[in-house]
Structure formats: structure tokens, C-alpha cells
Design a protein around this motif. Structure first.
Motif, short mmCIF file in Angstrom:
data_model
loop_
_atom_site.label_atom_id
_atom_site.label_comp_id
_atom_site.label_asym_id
_atom_site.label_seq_id
_atom_site.Cartn_x
_atom_site.Cartn_y
_atom_site.Cartn_z
N GLU A 159 -26.73 15.59 23.23
CA GLU A 159 -26.97 17.03 23.39
C GLU A 159 -25.66 17.80 23.52
O GLU A 159 -25.50 18.87 22.95
N ALA A 160 -24.72 17.25 24.27
CA ALA A 160 -23.42 17.90 24.43
C ALA A 160 -22.69 17.97 23.09
O ALA A 160 -22.07 18.99 22.75
N HIS A 161 -22.77 16.90 22.32
CA HIS A 161 -22.13 16.88 20.99
C HIS A 161 -22.75 17.93 20.08
O HIS A 161 -22.03 18.66 19.39
N GLU A 162 -24.07 18.03 20.07
CA GLU A 162 -24.75 19.04 19.25
C GLU A 162 -24.35 20.45 19.66
O GLU A 162 -24.13 21.31 18.82
N LEU A 163 -24.23 20.68 20.96
CA LEU A 163 -23.84 21.99 21.46
C LEU A 163 -22.41 22.32 21.01
O LEU A 163 -22.15 23.44 20.55
N ARG A 164 -21.50 21.37 21.11
CA ARG A 164 -20.13 21.59 20.67
C ARG A 164 -20.09 21.92 19.18
O ARG A 164 -19.37 22.82 18.75
N GLU A 165 -20.87 21.20 18.37
CA GLU A 165 -20.90 21.44 16.93
C GLU A 165 -21.45 22.83 16.61
O GLU A 165 -20.97 23.48 15.69
N ALA A 166 -22.44 23.27 17.38
CA ALA A 166 -23.04 24.59 17.13
C ALA A 166 -22.07 25.71 17.48
O ALA A 166 -22.09 26.77 16.83
#
Length: 82
Positions: free
Chosen positions: A73-80
């Protein structure tokens, strides 16, 4: 944030579990069958604060599962954001 409430006497973990839940964290509690003393996890469970109540031998895999989920989830947030 993840709290793991294992076998123990008393209910002093109840306050911490409540604070963790109020701030969006997860709480795991050890089940009665695998606990030597179910005081602490029992108090957290009875208060409805445990997301999951698990036997001791299932705790490690659940901790890893939640850690991986939070990492993803943290990775997805960073990518967004980038």
C-alpha cells in the motif's frame, strides 16, 4: 501500526490496543486455547479491539501478511504521488 497481544495477566494492554485502533492500526490477539493466561488477549478480545484472534502458531504468518500488505500500500501511494 500493528499490535500483537500475547498471553499474559491483567488488562493493561487494553488501553494501548484502543489507542492503536483509534489511530488506524491493527490489533492481533492470541486465542484462548493457545494462551497460558488469557487475561491480556482476552480483555482486548472482549472489548472488540482485536482485528483477528489467532493461535500462537498462526501469528508469524499473519504479521508477515500484514507487513507485506502495508508495504504494498505504501509503494502504491508513493507511485501515485510521483
Amino acid at each position: 501500526m500493528l499490535a500483537v497481544v500475547l498471553t499474559g495477566m491483567g488488562s493493561d494492554g487494553l488501553i494501548g490496543a484502543r489507542l492503536i485502533r483509534e489511530h488506524g492500526g491493527s490489533v492481533l490477539a492470541q486465542d484462548q486455547a493457545s494462551s497460558t493466561v488469557w487475561g491480556m488477549p482476552g480483555a482486548v478480545s472482549a472489548a472488540g479491539l482485536a482485528h483477528k484472534i489467532l493461535p500462537l502458531n498462526a501469528m508469524v504468518s499473519e504479521i508477515f501478511r500484514q507487513a507485506y500488505r502495508n508495504h504494498a500500500e505504501a509503494h502504491e501511494l508513493r507511485e501515485a504521488v510521483v
